[in-house]
Design a protein around this motif. Sequence first.
Motif, PDB file in Angstrom:
ATOM      1  N   ILE A  36       6.255   5.860   0.154  1.00 58.86           N
ATOM      2  CA  ILE A  36       6.227   4.896   0.639  1.00 58.86           C
ATOM      3  C   ILE A  36       6.236   3.754  -0.500  1.00 58.86           C
ATOM      4  O   ILE A  36       4.575   3.849  -1.214  1.00 58.86           O
ATOM      5  CB  ILE A  36       5.181   3.818   1.964  1.00 58.86           C
ATOM      6  CG1 ILE A  36       5.505   5.196   2.879  1.00 58.86           C
ATOM      7  CG2 ILE A  36       5.901   2.403   1.836  1.00 58.86           C
ATOM      8  CD1 ILE A  36       4.435   5.053   4.496  1.00 58.86           C
ATOM      9  N   PRO A  37       6.992   2.585  -1.231  1.00 57.31           N
ATOM     10  CA  PRO A  37       6.400   1.676  -2.614  1.00 57.31           C
ATOM     11  C   PRO A  37       4.947   1.329  -2.166  1.00 57.31           C
ATOM     12  O   PRO A  37       4.905  -0.068  -1.618  1.00 57.31           O
ATOM     13  CB  PRO A  37       7.950   1.405  -3.211  1.00 57.31           C
ATOM     14  CG  PRO A  37       9.009   2.535  -2.308  1.00 57.31           C
ATOM     15  CD  PRO A  37       7.929   3.242  -1.176  1.00 57.31           C
ATOM     16  N   GLU A  78      14.966   0.501   7.734  1.00 58.24           N
ATOM     17  CA  GLU A  78      13.203  -0.421   8.135  1.00 58.24           C
ATOM     18  C   GLU A  78      13.616  -0.415   9.551  1.00 58.24           C
ATOM     19  O   GLU A  78      12.746  -0.567  10.807  1.00 58.24           O
ATOM     20  CB  GLU A  78      13.177  -1.252   6.755  1.00 58.24           C
ATOM     21  CG  GLU A  78      12.206  -1.896   7.802  1.00 58.24           C
ATOM     22  CD  GLU A  78      11.139  -2.827   6.616  1.00 58.24           C
ATOM     23  OE1 GLU A  78      11.731  -4.340   6.980  1.00 58.24           O
ATOM     24  OE2 GLU A  78      10.113  -2.740   6.478  1.00 58.24           O
ATOM     25  N   GLU A 131       0.459  -1.173  -0.296  1.00 56.70           N
ATOM     26  CA  GLU A 131      -0.133  -0.197   0.583  1.00 56.70           C
ATOM     27  C   GLU A 131       0.499   1.291  -0.025  1.00 56.70           C
ATOM     28  O   GLU A 131       1.733   1.835   0.800  1.00 56.70           O
ATOM     29  CB  GLU A 131      -0.158  -0.022   1.292  1.00 56.70           C
ATOM     30  CG  GLU A 131      -2.219   0.593   0.936  1.00 56.70           C
ATOM     31  CD  GLU A 131      -3.145   0.476   2.143  1.00 56.70           C
ATOM     32  OE1 GLU A 131      -2.385  -0.396   3.111  1.00 56.70           O
ATOM     33  OE2 GLU A 131      -4.088   0.971   2.197  1.00 56.70           O
ATOM     34  N   THR A 182      11.843   6.023   5.343  1.00 57.52           N
ATOM     35  CA  THR A 182      10.939   5.255   3.557  1.00 57.52           C
ATOM     36  C   THR A 182      12.410   4.724   2.862  1.00 57.52           C
ATOM     37  O   THR A 182      12.640   6.598   2.333  1.00 57.52           O
ATOM     38  CB  THR A 182      10.038   6.381   3.124  1.00 57.52           C
ATOM     39  OG1 THR A 182       9.381   6.132   4.446  1.00 57.52           O
ATOM     40  CG2 THR A 182       9.125   5.552   2.130  1.00 57.52           C
ATOM     41  N   VAL A 183      12.746   4.140   2.166  1.00 59.34           N
ATOM     42  CA  VAL A 183      13.280   3.928   0.580  1.00 59.34           C
ATOM     43  C   VAL A 183      12.327   4.049  -0.656  1.00 59.34           C
ATOM     44  O   VAL A 183      12.173   3.208  -0.446  1.00 59.34           O
ATOM     45  CB  VAL A 183      14.447   3.237   0.622  1.00 59.34           C
ATOM     46  CG1 VAL A 183      14.658   2.429  -0.987  1.00 59.34           C
ATOM     47  CG2 VAL A 183      15.180   2.851   2.384  1.00 59.34           C
ATOM     48  N   GLY A 184      11.869   5.277  -1.052  1.00 56.04           N
ATOM     49  CA  GLY A 184      10.629   5.362  -2.274  1.00 56.04           C
ATOM     50  C   GLY A 184      11.416   5.071  -3.067  1.00 56.04           C
ATOM     51  O   GLY A 184      10.708   5.054  -4.469  1.00 56.04           O
ATOM     52  N   ASP A 220       5.266  -1.542   2.494  1.00 57.04           N
ATOM     53  CA  ASP A 220       5.998  -1.255   2.005  1.00 57.04           C
ATOM     54  C   ASP A 220       6.289  -2.568   1.152  1.00 57.04           C
ATOM     55  O   ASP A 220       7.277  -3.543   1.267  1.00 57.04           O
ATOM     56  CB  ASP A 220       7.158  -1.083   3.014  1.00 57.04           C
ATOM     57  CG  ASP A 220       7.553   0.346   2.271  1.00 57.04           C
ATOM     58  OD1 ASP A 220       8.224   0.317   0.713  1.00 57.04           O
ATOM     59  OD2 ASP A 220       9.040   0.857   2.400  1.00 57.04           O
ATOM     60  N   ARG A 280       2.686  -0.299   8.234  1.00 57.57           N
ATOM     61  CA  ARG A 280       3.508  -0.280   6.413  1.00 57.57           C
ATOM     62  C   ARG A 280       2.946  -1.650   5.898  1.00 57.57           C
ATOM     63  O   ARG A 280       2.956  -2.677   6.446  1.00 57.57           O
ATOM     64  CB  ARG A 280       4.982   0.228   6.459  1.00 57.57           C
ATOM     65  CG  ARG A 280       4.224   1.828   7.166  1.00 57.57           C
ATOM     66  CD  ARG A 280       5.717   2.385   6.661  1.00 57.57           C
ATOM     67  NE  ARG A 280       6.199   3.955   7.176  1.00 57.57           N
ATOM     68  CZ  ARG A 280       6.725   4.577   6.985  1.00 57.57           C
ATOM     69  NH1 ARG A 280       8.097   4.492   5.907  1.00 57.57           N
ATOM     70  NH2 ARG A 280       7.102   5.878   7.168  1.00 57.57           N
TER      71      ARG A 280
END
Lengths: 409, 409
Positions: free
Chosen positions: A275-276, B249, A222, B261-263, A236, A234
């Motif tokens: 967040i991916p 994380e 999400e 966050t690693v986006g 992620d 999260r």
Amino acid sequence: MIPLDSAALGRRAEAMLEELAAISADPDRLVRLFLTPEHRRAGDLVAQWMREAGLEVSEDALGTLRGRMGQGPRLLLGSHIETVIDAGKYDGPLGVVAAILAVDTLLRAGAKPPAIELLAFGDEEGSRFPSTLSTSAAVAGAFDRKQLELKDAAGVSYAEALGAYGKNPDEIARAEIPRGEAAAYVEVHIEQGPVLESKSQPLGVVTAIVGQTRLVLNLTGEAGHAGTVPMNLRRDALAGAAEIALVAEKIAREGAGLVATVGMLEPYPGAMNIIPGRVRMSLDLRAAADEARRAAIRQFEEQARAIAKRRHLEIEIELIHELATTSCDAGLQDRLAAAIEATGRKPVRLASGAAHDGVMMAKLCPVAMLFVRCKGGVSHNPAEYASLEDMGLAIAALVRFIEKFEARP
Amino acid sequence: MIPLDSAALGRRAEAMLEELAAISADPDRLVRLFLTPEHRRAGDLVAQWMREAGLEVSEDALGTLRGRMGQGPRLLLGSHIETVIDAGKYDGPLGVVAAILAVDTLLRAGAKPPAIELLAFGDEEGSRFPSTLSTSAAVAGAFDRKQLELKDAAGVSYAEALGAYGKNPDEIARAEIPRGEAAAYVEVHIEQGPVLESKSQPLGVVTAIVGQTRLVLNLTGEAGHAGTVPMNLRRDALAGAAEIALVAEKIAREGAGLVATVGMLEPYPGAMNIIPGRVRMSLDLRAAADEARRAAIRQFEEQARAIAKRRHLEIEIELIHELATTSCDAGLQDRLAAAIEATGRKPVRLASGAAHDGVMMAKLCPVAMLFVRCKGGVSHNPAEYASLEDMGLAIAALVRFIEKFEARP
């Protein structure tokens, strides 16, 4: 054993490779694709060299140059003369040039080699059509006629390109060598990897052309604001993908003769502050034994699914491509190793991680490959390089191999 | 305490938000940018509502609508009326509407509220110019005049846009509220995260607007053929990046009030059959306390460098952006919590992971924020949603807060 000057053989090979490398569709980089005017010019040059070496030359319905001598079950030697786009000059041509020089050396020295057929294939790289190994497939009687409909980047079909090359698709079946007439297929090729360099040895004996499984994974979590979603809420997708990528690496490191690569990994939307929510990633896994590869894939899929479950991610795993292992013949391997030892070098046994025409030729007869050290393991790149010394040793080893070769009845 | 009908307040808020949401530059989605005709129309509507509530309205040199009542040090209430592109209708406008309705409710009931100034800011999102919080900065006396040179996507400068809006940049300094006249700044805003929803509570008290550090990491290994390079000879930048992403994380999970966050993560060349030689990746790390954030960043950098070293990767770490934590005033937090309890609900204390005008207003006076639950934590999206019930409770709580508020001398 005839006397050999491997340094002189290396110099001759380099000069011939230079001459071939000058035949390119692009003046600034080496591009020589299947069934193009450059393929024609390279084929004509190779045919001339074959004739000068004393071979009787023909060309089959896919443009493969074939040079024969002797009668009865024959030793097949060769490689391919077409290239990738922006290629180096060794990948493919070295195997053709080495075979020509080995035969030339033997015949000039008055030796009595066994029956031999040299093969200069034109579609190993699959750079023009999305075909694979189609010219060797035809020789092995395994040509898939559906490939005739494949189109190149300009929209020209394989069949149309054959027509323009002066060939008749109806004659492809005649390219096949009858099963009893092929004693073995042996190819000299640069390693395209760093193993020989890391072991400081010029020559290697290939144990197998590795099998390969390629997967694409889609992970869905999400998307969310990088600041406002606490860690425990999260889902992620990128964190999950990272864990899965490391699982692939661990499985390959712990297995014998396994390599695993995550080359593609795309997070969406890919913004620093989001967040991916989704990741698309690839796995390329290769092994010298099919059972080891299948077991590794099962282990990977199981662990990937467990990671996705624990992280509340959806996961889809798609099988994109699968290719079985091609084992090299044990007897041929031992004879190639002995031939390398006859040049005073230690044979390194190693698997080929890249595919070669041997994959198709193995459908016809026992196969073997002799690998030549290349600088930094680099290939498919203008920086590709094999030294004159190493090439000379490879040709010398091939001569020693042919001298001892006897076709099994 | 005056009698309150929070359901009716929710319905009124919803109707006003609908009216504002109809003011958009695009008929198909909500787009209302700073200093545009839509900003003008929204400002005019808000000014009208302020007047109807009994406030004296003015507009400062950056277009911020300001509605005043009473004398002496005043309670500042507000939020912003401009939006992101393709926005929801709650982010910003809810805080303005809630303040108007609270004042309206108190004055209609004959209550005697303290001195108040309502503020409807126009540049919180930074969606038109690459500026941040410039309209609240002007009120807090912290406007950076370099921002006047910033340009929007069409090449129009901030100063030119002000001129077209009928404003004089020389008068920006007059927007500042003298320090002694600002008692506190309180803002109602949707949470933009899932915490209230996960705790099944409609309202929250913000403890701090988190500080933020943003890094970009460049990892360099060596590209190679996915089949020919053994695992022990690889310098796979993606495998290193995966390990580093998991470190981020882990640090955030183990820390209190931290999110990481690693986006963005981009492997090169990104082909399925090539070992990634290079990866560019981001880290966005936020914490409610600056020392915790700095410690986490130190820990992250140390571990990332150790991973790179072990894997023989080069690593470059670049600091892209840093913002200090804004603490919310403890006394105001307690009074907001008491006001929430007066509505019969439990106040949830939580940090704001997103920035708000309070970051600038804290340069002027103590600040506090009241968060309203939003569906799924979604914001900056047409799916953004806060229920009528929750909005009604937020306005009721704001009324209770104002009733008890006394400006400290």
